[in-house]
Write a protein that holds these residues in place. Structure first.
Motif, PDB file in Angstrom:
ATOM      1  N   CYS A   1      -5.221   3.810  -1.072  1.00 40.94           N
ATOM      2  CA  CYS A   1      -5.589   2.526  -0.468  1.00 40.94           C
ATOM      3  C   CYS A   1      -4.785   2.282   0.801  1.00 40.94           C
ATOM      4  O   CYS A   1      -5.335   1.830   1.814  1.00 40.94           O
ATOM      5  N   GLN A   2      -3.505   2.589   0.755  1.00 42.06           N
ATOM      6  CA  GLN A   2      -2.658   2.409   1.933  1.00 42.06           C
ATOM      7  C   GLN A   2      -3.181   3.265   3.089  1.00 42.06           C
ATOM      8  O   GLN A   2      -3.286   2.790   4.209  1.00 42.06           O
ATOM      9  N   GLN A   3      -3.507   4.503   2.797  1.00 48.30           N
ATOM     10  CA  GLN A   3      -3.952   5.398   3.864  1.00 48.30           C
ATOM     11  C   GLN A   3      -5.294   4.967   4.443  1.00 48.30           C
ATOM     12  O   GLN A   3      -5.520   5.066   5.652  1.00 48.30           O
TER      13      GLN A   3
ATOM     14  N   ARG B   1      -0.368 -10.540   3.836  1.00 50.44           N
ATOM     15  CA  ARG B   1       0.825  -9.836   4.339  1.00 50.44           C
ATOM     16  C   ARG B   1       1.641  -9.260   3.185  1.00 50.44           C
ATOM     17  O   ARG B   1       2.114  -8.128   3.261  1.00 50.44           O
ATOM     18  N   ASP B   2       1.809 -10.055   2.135  1.00 42.69           N
ATOM     19  CA  ASP B   2       2.566  -9.577   0.960  1.00 42.69           C
ATOM     20  C   ASP B   2       1.892  -8.361   0.343  1.00 42.69           C
ATOM     21  O   ASP B   2       2.552  -7.397  -0.035  1.00 42.69           O
ATOM     22  N   PHE B   3       0.571  -8.411   0.238  1.00 37.90           N
ATOM     23  CA  PHE B   3      -0.177  -7.283  -0.318  1.00 37.90           C
ATOM     24  C   PHE B   3       0.009  -6.032   0.540  1.00 37.90           C
ATOM     25  O   PHE B   3       0.283  -4.940   0.022  1.00 37.90           O
ATOM     26  N   LEU B   4      -0.109  -6.166   1.850  1.00 36.82           N
ATOM     27  CA  LEU B   4       0.026  -5.024   2.746  1.00 36.82           C
ATOM     28  C   LEU B   4       1.454  -4.483   2.757  1.00 36.82           C
ATOM     29  O   LEU B   4       1.655  -3.271   2.841  1.00 36.82           O
ATOM     30  N   ARG B   5       2.417  -5.366   2.629  1.00 36.40           N
ATOM     31  CA  ARG B   5       3.814  -4.923   2.539  1.00 36.40           C
ATOM     32  C   ARG B   5       4.016  -4.078   1.280  1.00 36.40           C
ATOM     33  O   ARG B   5       4.640  -3.025   1.303  1.00 36.40           O
ATOM     34  N   ARG B   6       3.436  -4.546   0.175  1.00 39.23           N
ATOM     35  CA  ARG B   6       3.538  -3.818  -1.094  1.00 39.23           C
ATOM     36  C   ARG B   6       2.875  -2.448  -0.989  1.00 39.23           C
ATOM     37  O   ARG B   6       3.419  -1.450  -1.458  1.00 39.23           O
ATOM     38  N   LEU B   7       1.713  -2.387  -0.366  1.00 38.85           N
ATOM     39  CA  LEU B   7       1.040  -1.096  -0.192  1.00 38.85           C
ATOM     40  C   LEU B   7       1.876  -0.138   0.646  1.00 38.85           C
ATOM     41  O   LEU B   7       1.922   1.057   0.361  1.00 38.85           O
TER      42      LEU B   7
ATOM     43  N   CYS C   1       1.594   0.788 -12.433  1.00 36.31           N
ATOM     44  CA  CYS C   1       0.173   0.864 -12.111  1.00 36.31           C
ATOM     45  C   CYS C   1      -0.692   1.038 -13.353  1.00 36.31           C
ATOM     46  O   CYS C   1      -1.181   2.137 -13.642  1.00 36.31           O
ATOM     47  N   THR C   2      -0.914  -0.062 -14.017  1.00 33.97           N
ATOM     48  CA  THR C   2      -1.856  -0.055 -15.136  1.00 33.97           C
ATOM     49  C   THR C   2      -3.269   0.023 -14.567  1.00 33.97           C
ATOM     50  O   THR C   2      -3.483  -0.164 -13.356  1.00 33.97           O
ATOM     51  N   ARG C   3      -4.222   0.257 -15.415  1.00 35.92           N
ATOM     52  CA  ARG C   3      -5.626   0.305 -14.969  1.00 35.92           C
ATOM     53  C   ARG C   3      -6.024  -1.025 -14.317  1.00 35.92           C
ATOM     54  O   ARG C   3      -6.673  -1.049 -13.273  1.00 35.92           O
ATOM     55  N   GLU C   4      -5.607  -2.135 -14.921  1.00 41.05           N
ATOM     56  CA  GLU C   4      -5.956  -3.450 -14.384  1.00 41.05           C
ATOM     57  C   GLU C   4      -5.300  -3.685 -13.020  1.00 41.05           C
ATOM     58  O   GLU C   4      -5.923  -4.218 -12.105  1.00 41.05           O
ATOM     59  N   TYR C   5      -4.049  -3.291 -12.912  1.00 43.40           N
ATOM     60  CA  TYR C   5      -3.337  -3.474 -11.653  1.00 43.40           C
ATOM     61  C   TYR C   5      -3.964  -2.613 -10.556  1.00 43.40           C
ATOM     62  O   TYR C   5      -4.163  -3.079  -9.430  1.00 43.40           O
ATOM     63  N   ALA C   6      -4.290  -1.386 -10.874  1.00 47.41           N
ATOM     64  CA  ALA C   6      -4.926  -0.497  -9.901  1.00 47.41           C
ATOM     65  C   ALA C   6      -6.273  -1.061  -9.459  1.00 47.41           C
ATOM     66  O   ALA C   6      -6.617  -1.008  -8.269  1.00 47.41           O
ATOM     67  N   ALA C   7      -7.033  -1.625 -10.390  1.00 52.47           N
ATOM     68  CA  ALA C   7      -8.329  -2.219 -10.046  1.00 52.47           C
ATOM     69  C   ALA C   7      -8.140  -3.396  -9.094  1.00 52.47           C
ATOM     70  O   ALA C   7      -8.922  -3.570  -8.146  1.00 52.47           O
ATOM     71  N   GLU C   8      -7.103  -4.184  -9.309  1.00 54.52           N
ATOM     72  CA  GLU C   8      -6.812  -5.312  -8.421  1.00 54.52           C
ATOM     73  C   GLU C   8      -6.459  -4.822  -7.017  1.00 54.52           C
ATOM     74  O   GLU C   8      -6.916  -5.374  -6.020  1.00 54.52           O
ATOM     75  N   VAL C   9      -5.658  -3.762  -6.937  1.00 58.59           N
ATOM     76  CA  VAL C   9      -5.278  -3.200  -5.643  1.00 58.59           C
ATOM     77  C   VAL C   9      -6.512  -2.674  -4.907  1.00 58.59           C
ATOM     78  O   VAL C   9      -6.680  -2.909  -3.708  1.00 58.59           O
ATOM     79  N   VAL C  10      -7.379  -1.992  -5.615  1.00 56.24           N
ATOM     80  CA  VAL C  10      -8.599  -1.461  -4.995  1.00 56.24           C
ATOM     81  C   VAL C  10      -9.482  -2.606  -4.501  1.00 56.24           C
ATOM     82  O   VAL C  10     -10.028  -2.552  -3.389  1.00 56.24           O
ATOM     83  N   CYS C  11      -9.595  -3.666  -5.284  1.00 55.12           N
ATOM     84  CA  CYS C  11     -10.409  -4.823  -4.896  1.00 55.12           C
ATOM     85  C   CYS C  11      -9.851  -5.485  -3.638  1.00 55.12           C
ATOM     86  O   CYS C  11     -10.586  -5.756  -2.687  1.00 55.12           O
ATOM     87  N   LYS C  12      -8.544  -5.714  -3.611  1.00 51.34           N
ATOM     88  CA  LYS C  12      -7.922  -6.336  -2.440  1.00 51.34           C
ATOM     89  C   LYS C  12      -8.018  -5.432  -1.221  1.00 51.34           C
ATOM     90  O   LYS C  12      -8.203  -5.910  -0.100  1.00 51.34           O
ATOM     91  N   THR C  13      -7.908  -4.144  -1.447  1.00 48.89           N
ATOM     92  CA  THR C  13      -8.057  -3.199  -0.338  1.00 48.89           C
ATOM     93  C   THR C  13      -9.457  -3.314   0.249  1.00 48.89           C
ATOM     94  O   THR C  13      -9.634  -3.316   1.471  1.00 48.89           O
TER      95      THR C  13
ATOM     96  N   GLU D   1     -11.353  -5.928   0.304  1.00 51.72           N
ATOM     97  CA  GLU D   1     -11.434  -7.172   1.076  1.00 51.72           C
ATOM     98  C   GLU D   1     -10.832  -6.988   2.469  1.00 51.72           C
ATOM     99  O   GLU D   1     -11.399  -7.444   3.465  1.00 51.72           O
ATOM    100  N   VAL D   2      -9.688  -6.319   2.533  1.00 48.29           N
ATOM    101  CA  VAL D   2      -9.046  -6.092   3.826  1.00 48.29           C
ATOM    102  C   VAL D   2      -9.890  -5.141   4.669  1.00 48.29           C
ATOM    103  O   VAL D   2     -10.036  -5.331   5.887  1.00 48.29           O
ATOM    104  N   MET D   3     -10.480  -4.130   4.045  1.00 49.97           N
ATOM    105  CA  MET D   3     -11.346  -3.196   4.776  1.00 49.97           C
ATOM    106  C   MET D   3     -12.518  -3.938   5.415  1.00 49.97           C
ATOM    107  O   MET D   3     -12.855  -3.685   6.579  1.00 49.97           O
ATOM    108  N   LEU D   4     -13.136  -4.839   4.684  1.00 44.91           N
ATOM    109  CA  LEU D   4     -14.255  -5.612   5.241  1.00 44.91           C
ATOM    110  C   LEU D   4     -13.807  -6.458   6.431  1.00 44.91           C
ATOM    111  O   LEU D   4     -14.505  -6.536   7.447  1.00 44.91           O
ATOM    112  N   TRP D   5     -12.649  -7.092   6.301  1.00 47.31           N
ATOM    113  CA  TRP D   5     -12.099  -7.899   7.389  1.00 47.31           C
ATOM    114  C   TRP D   5     -11.890  -7.025   8.625  1.00 47.31           C
ATOM    115  O   TRP D   5     -12.264  -7.407   9.734  1.00 47.31           O
ATOM    116  N   LEU D   6     -11.301  -5.849   8.419  1.00 49.12           N
ATOM    117  CA  LEU D   6     -11.051  -4.945   9.545  1.00 49.12           C
ATOM    118  C   LEU D   6     -12.348  -4.403  10.134  1.00 49.12           C
ATOM    119  O   LEU D   6     -12.471  -4.255  11.355  1.00 49.12           O
TER     120      LEU D   6
END
Length: 96
Positions: A2-4, A46-52, A72-84, A86-91
């Motif tokens: 997701c970061q990459q 910003r907090d999310f991107l800093r964490r990534l 990185c539980t399955r639920e946490y990973a799913a949340e990261v992918v979802c937020k990623t 959202e940021v991808m759409l914005w970009l």
């Protein structure tokens, strides 16, 4: 990954905006600042991107991978992918 993905998308916005090669950095917040987009980000984003950005560094060093895997539980990973996504759409909306 997701970061990459976000790193490459920010660099695409940078390249399109400034018509030059983006900085050779991996820190997402530094890249957003260079691209002139940091001020548009909420504190939450910003907090999310800093964490990534931190996760990216942790995955580069094998001794840190165990601690990251424990977080990185399955639920946490799913949340990261979802937020990623959202940021991808914005970009994407920043690209012509």
């Amino acid at each position: 990954m997701c970061q990459q993905a976000l790193e490459k998308m920010i660099k695409a916005v940078y390249q399109e905006t400034y018509k030059k090669v983006p900085p050779r950095k991996h820190d997402l917040l530094a890249l957003l600042k260079a691209a002139g987009l940091l001020e548009e980000c909420s504190k939450e984003r910003r907090d999310f991107l800093r964490r990534l950005s931190v996760y990216y560094l942790e995955t580069r060093y094998p001794e840190e991978q165990g601690a990251l895997a424990a977080k990185c539980t399955r639920e946490y990973a799913a949340e990261v992918v979802c937020k990623t996504g959202e940021v991808m759409l914005w970009l994407q909306n920043k690209l012509k």
